[in-house]
Design a protein around this motif. Structure first.
Motif, short mmCIF file in Angstrom:
data_model
loop_
_atom_site.label_atom_id
_atom_site.label_comp_id
_atom_site.label_asym_id
_atom_site.label_seq_id
_atom_site.Cartn_x
_atom_site.Cartn_y
_atom_site.Cartn_z
N SER A 163 39.76 3.43 33.44
CA SER A 163 38.48 4.11 33.17
C SER A 163 37.26 3.72 33.88
N PRO A 164 36.64 4.96 34.30
CA PRO A 164 35.31 4.93 35.23
C PRO A 164 34.33 3.84 34.66
N ARG A 165 34.39 3.81 33.49
CA ARG A 165 33.24 2.76 32.82
C ARG A 165 33.66 1.54 33.11
N PHE A 166 34.93 1.18 33.00
CA PHE A 166 35.44 -0.35 33.39
C PHE A 166 35.18 -0.45 34.78
N LEU A 167 35.43 0.46 35.66
CA LEU A 167 35.36 0.27 37.21
C LEU A 167 33.72 -0.02 37.53
N LEU A 168 32.94 0.86 37.05
CA LEU A 168 31.58 0.49 37.46
C LEU A 168 30.88 -0.64 36.59
N ILE A 169 30.93 -0.54 35.13
CA ILE A 169 30.24 -1.33 34.80
C ILE A 169 30.83 -2.92 34.59
N ASN A 170 32.08 -3.02 34.46
CA ASN A 170 32.65 -4.37 34.46
C ASN A 170 33.01 -4.93 35.83
N LYS A 171 33.66 -3.96 36.72
CA LYS A 171 33.92 -4.31 37.91
C LYS A 171 33.07 -4.26 39.11
N MET A 172 31.87 -3.39 38.86
CA MET A 172 30.95 -2.90 40.12
C MET A 172 31.48 -2.25 41.31
N GLU A 173 32.51 -1.46 41.02
CA GLU A 173 33.33 -0.72 42.04
C GLU A 173 32.71 0.74 41.74
N ILE A 207 27.09 8.83 36.32
CA ILE A 207 26.90 7.67 37.23
C ILE A 207 25.67 6.73 36.66
N LEU A 208 24.38 7.66 36.86
CA LEU A 208 23.16 7.11 36.19
C LEU A 208 23.13 6.45 34.89
N GLU A 209 24.04 7.14 33.79
CA GLU A 209 23.95 6.96 32.58
C GLU A 209 24.97 5.14 32.60
N MET A 210 25.78 5.36 33.35
CA MET A 210 26.49 4.06 33.56
C MET A 210 25.86 2.83 34.26
N GLN A 214 29.21 -0.72 26.51
CA GLN A 214 30.24 -1.20 27.19
C GLN A 214 30.51 -2.48 26.93
N GLY A 215 29.45 -3.38 26.75
CA GLY A 215 29.72 -4.99 26.59
C GLY A 215 30.19 -5.30 25.29
N PRO A 216 29.62 -4.84 24.11
CA PRO A 216 30.34 -5.28 22.77
C PRO A 216 31.71 -4.45 22.27
N ARG A 217 31.75 -3.34 23.16
CA ARG A 217 32.85 -2.41 22.66
C ARG A 217 34.23 -3.26 22.44
N PRO A 218 34.78 -3.92 23.56
CA PRO A 218 36.19 -4.44 23.26
C PRO A 218 36.02 -5.35 22.03
N ALA A 219 35.08 -6.19 21.63
CA ALA A 219 35.09 -7.07 20.62
C ALA A 219 34.87 -6.40 19.42
N ALA A 220 34.12 -5.42 19.46
CA ALA A 220 34.09 -4.32 18.08
C ALA A 220 35.20 -3.72 18.01
N MET A 221 36.11 -3.17 18.79
CA MET A 221 37.38 -2.50 18.68
C MET A 221 38.33 -3.62 17.86
N ALA A 222 38.26 -4.85 18.43
CA ALA A 222 39.09 -6.05 17.79
C ALA A 222 39.00 -6.05 16.48
N VAL A 223 37.66 -6.15 16.09
CA VAL A 223 37.15 -6.36 14.67
C VAL A 223 37.73 -5.19 13.81
N PHE A 279 26.81 6.88 24.74
CA PHE A 279 26.97 5.83 24.30
C PHE A 279 25.62 5.10 24.33
N GLU A 280 24.81 5.21 25.08
CA GLU A 280 23.47 4.38 25.62
C GLU A 280 22.60 4.92 24.28
N ASP A 281 22.52 6.00 24.27
CA ASP A 281 21.66 6.64 23.28
C ASP A 281 21.87 6.17 21.53
N ILE A 282 23.20 6.33 21.43
CA ILE A 282 23.91 5.64 19.86
C ILE A 282 23.20 4.21 19.72
N SER A 283 23.65 3.36 20.94
CA SER A 283 23.22 2.01 20.79
C SER A 283 21.65 1.67 20.73
#
Length: 498
Positions: free
Chosen positions: A209-219, A240-243, A396-405, A459-463
Motif C-alpha cells: 500500500s503506498p499510504r503505508f509506505l509513505l505515512i507509516n514507513k516514511m519511504e 503524495i501531497l494528500e498523504m 491512516q492512524g486510526p484506520r487499523p483499530a477502526a477496522m478491527a472494531v 480520506f483527509e476531507d472525510i476525517s
C-alpha cells in the motif's frame, strides 16, 4: 483529473488478488452447510468406534453447532487482531503471512476423516475462522488504500463480490454430483488450501500500500514508484501531497488505540457509525432469508429446492456486480438507504406471504419474488457498503483499530444471529421477519440522519468533517451532534471531468 479515473492493469491485478481473501471468507462460510448430515454421520461413527456406544442426538447436535459456531469465534478473534499485523508487517505482507492459517486449517479439516478425529475438524474450523476474520480487515483496507478516490467505492465492492462468489462456489461444490458426498467431503472442506496457494504466489507481484509506505514507513520514493505504476502516470504529486498532509496530522495526534476511538470526540461519531453499519448488515435478516429459502421454494412446488437456493446465490452475485457500477454514481449513503428501505418492504411481504401460505395458494409465488428481491436489495447496499466505508471514515492512524472494531462487531453479530435465530423462529414462526423489519427501519433512520456521503472525497476531507463536528459539539452532549452531520451530508463531492 482524467488520470485519476484511469483503470490500469497493475491496479486491477492488485485488488483482484487481494479479493481472494474475501472469496476464502465466503467459501468457508457456505461450505459447511451442504455436507451437514454426512459430517454428523462421521461424528457418530467416530465416537462409536472410540467408546463402543452410539452418540446421543443431543451430543451430535452440540458437536455440529460447535463446528459451525467455532468459525465465528475464530473470526471475532481474528478481526480484532487486524491492527497487530497491518502496522507491523504492512497490508500486503499481512495478507501473505496469514495464509499460513489457511494451510493449517485446510489441512486439519481435509485429514480429519483419515485420522478419525472429530477434534481435528473443529480445530480446523476455528483456525480457518481466525484466517477469515483477519481477511475481513486486511482486504477492504488494502483495496481502499491502493484505489484512486474516484474509484474507491467501485473497487471496494469487489470485497463483497469475492464473498458472494465464494458462497456460490461452496454451494455448487457441495452438490452431491460434485464434492458433497461421503467420499469427497474432506476435499470439499480442504479445498480452501488451493486459493491460499494461488494468493501466496500472486501477492509476491502485488505492491505494498503506498499510504503505508509513505505515512507509516516514511519511504516516499517507494510510495511514489508504486503510485506511478498503479495510476499509469508519472504525475502523482496530488496523491503524495494528500498523504503528506495526512502524515503531518498523524504525527501530531495521540496513537489511535481501540479505547481512544471511543474516548476521542474526533473519532467517536465515526466509530459509532462504523459499528451500526456492520450491525445493519448482519441484523438485516439476510441469513434468516437463506435459512428460510429452501422451505419457501419447497412450498412453491420446486422439486429440487437446493438449485433454487443456488439461484438465490446467483442473484446475490449479479446484484453485487450491479452495486459495483452504481456506487460511484449514486453514492454509498443513497445505495445503503435504498437497500435498507427495499429490504424492509420485502420483509413485510414475506411475513404476509408466509402467514397466508395455506389460505391463499398463489401467494407462495409472491414469497419467492420477495425472497429474491430481499437478496438483490441486500447486495445493492447493506452487503458491500459497510465493509469498505469503514476504511473511508478514518484517516491512516486510526484506520487499523477502526477496522478491527468494525470487523469484530460484524463477526459478533453474525455469531449471535446464528445462535439465536433458531429460537426466534420457533417462538415467532412466520412472523420472525417482523423482528428484522424493525431493525431495518431503525437502521434506515440512523443512516438517513447520521451517515455522511463519502463518494468522491479524500480520506483527509472525510476525517476533517468529523473533527469539525467534534469542535462544534460539546463532548458531553452527543444529542446535538446531528446538525454538523447533516451539514457534512450536504457537502458535494468534487466534480470530476469524465
Amino acid at each position: 483529473m482524467a488520470d485519476k479515473k484511469k483503470i490500469t492493469a497493475p491496479l486491477i491485478y492488485a485488488v483482484t488478488i487481494a479479493a481472494i481473501g474475501s472469496l476464502q471468507f465466503g467459501y468457508n462460510t457456505g461450505v459447511i452447510n451442504a455436507p451437514e448430515k454426512i459430517i454428523q454421520s462421521f461424528y457418530n461413527r467416530t465416537l462409536y468406534q472410540r467408546s463402543g456406544e452410539p452418540a446421543s442426538p443431543e451430543l451430535l447436535t452440540s458437536l455440529w453447532s460447535l463446528s459451525v459456531a467455532i468459525f465465528s469465534v475464530g473470526g471475532m478473534i481474528g478481526s480484532f487482531s487486524v491492527s497487530l499485523f497491518v502496522n507491523r508487517f504492512g497490508r500486503r505482507n499481512s495478507m501473505l503471512l496469514v495464509n499460513i492459517l489457511a494451510f493449517a486449517g485446510g489441512a486439519l479439516m481435509a485429514l480429519a476423516k483419515t485420522a478419525k478425529s472429530v477434534e481435528m475438524l473443529i480445530i480446523g474450523r476455528f483456525i480457518i475462522g481466525l484466517f477469515c476474520g483477519l481477511c475481513t480487515g486486511f482486504v477492504p483496507m488494502y483495496i481502499s488504500e491502493v484505489s484512486p478516490t474516484s474509484l474507491r467505492g467501485a473497487f471496494g465492492t469487489l470485497n463483497q463480490l469475492g464473498i458472494v462468489v465464494g458462497i456460490l462456489v461452496a454451494q455448487i461444490f457441495g452438490l452431491k454430483g460434485i464434492m458433497g458426498t461421503e467420499a469427497l467431503w474432506p476435499l470439499l472442506l480442504g479445498f480452501t488450501v488451493i486459493p491460499a496457494v494461488l494468493q501466496c504466489v500472486a501477492l509476491l507481484f502485488c505492491p505494498e500500500s503506498p499510504r503505508f509506505l509513505l505515512i507509516n514507513k516514511m519511504e516516499e520514493e517507494k510510495a511514489q514508484a508504486v503510485l506511478q505504476k498503479l495510476r499509469g502516470t508519472q504525475d502523482v504529486s496530488q496523491d503524495i501531497l494528500e498523504m503528506k498532509e495526512e502524515s503531518a496530522k498523524m504525527s501530531q495526534e495521540k496513537k489511535a488505540t481501540v479505547l481512544e476511538l471511543f474516548r476521542s470526540p474526533n473519532y467517536r461519531q465515526a466509530i459509532i457509525i462504523a459499528i451500526i453499519l456492520q450491525l445493519s448488515q448482519q441484523l438485516s435478516g439476510i441469513n434468516a432469508v437463506f435459512y428460510y429459502s429452501t422451505g419457501i421454494f419447497e412450498r412453491a412446488g420446486i422439486t429440487e429446492p437446493v438449485y433454487a437456493t443456488i439461484g438465490a446465490g446467483v442473484v446475490n452475485t449479479v446484484f453485487t456486480v450491479v452495486s459495483l457500477f452504481l456506487v460511484e454514481r449514486a453514492g454509498r449513503r443513497t445505495l445503503h438507504l435504498v437497500g435498507l428501505g427495499g429490504m424492509a418492504v420485502c420483509a413485510a411481504v414475506m411475513t404476509i406471504a408466509l402467514a397466508l401460505k395455506d389460505a391463499v395458494k398463489w401467494i407462495r409465488y409472491i414469497s419467492i419474488v420477495a425472497t429474491f428481491g430481499f437478496v438483490a436489495l441486500f447486495e445493492v447496499g447493506p452487503g458491500p457498503i459497510p465493509w469498505f466505508i469503514v476504511a473511508e471514515l478514518f484517516s491512516q492512524g486510526p484506520r487499523p483499530a477502526a477496522m478491527a472494531v468494525a470487523g469484530c462487531s460484524n463477526w459478533t453479530s453474525n455469531f449471535l444471529v446464528g445462535m439465536l435465530f433458531p429460537y426466534a423462529e420457533k417462538l415467532c414462526g412466520p412472523y420472525v421477519f417482523l423482528i428484522f423489519l424493525v431493525f431495518l427501519v431503525i437502521f434506515f433512520i440512523f443512516t438517513y440522519f447520521k451517515v455522511p456521503e463519502t463518494r468522491g472525497r479524500t480520506f483527509e476531507d472525510i476525517s476533517r468533517g468529523f473533527e469539525g463536528q467534534a469542535e462544534t459539539s460539546p463532548t458531553t452532549s452527543s444529542p446535538v451532534e446531528k446538525n454538523p452531520m447533516v451539514e457534512m451530508n450536504s457537502i458535494e463531492p468534487d466534480k470530476e471531468v469524465p
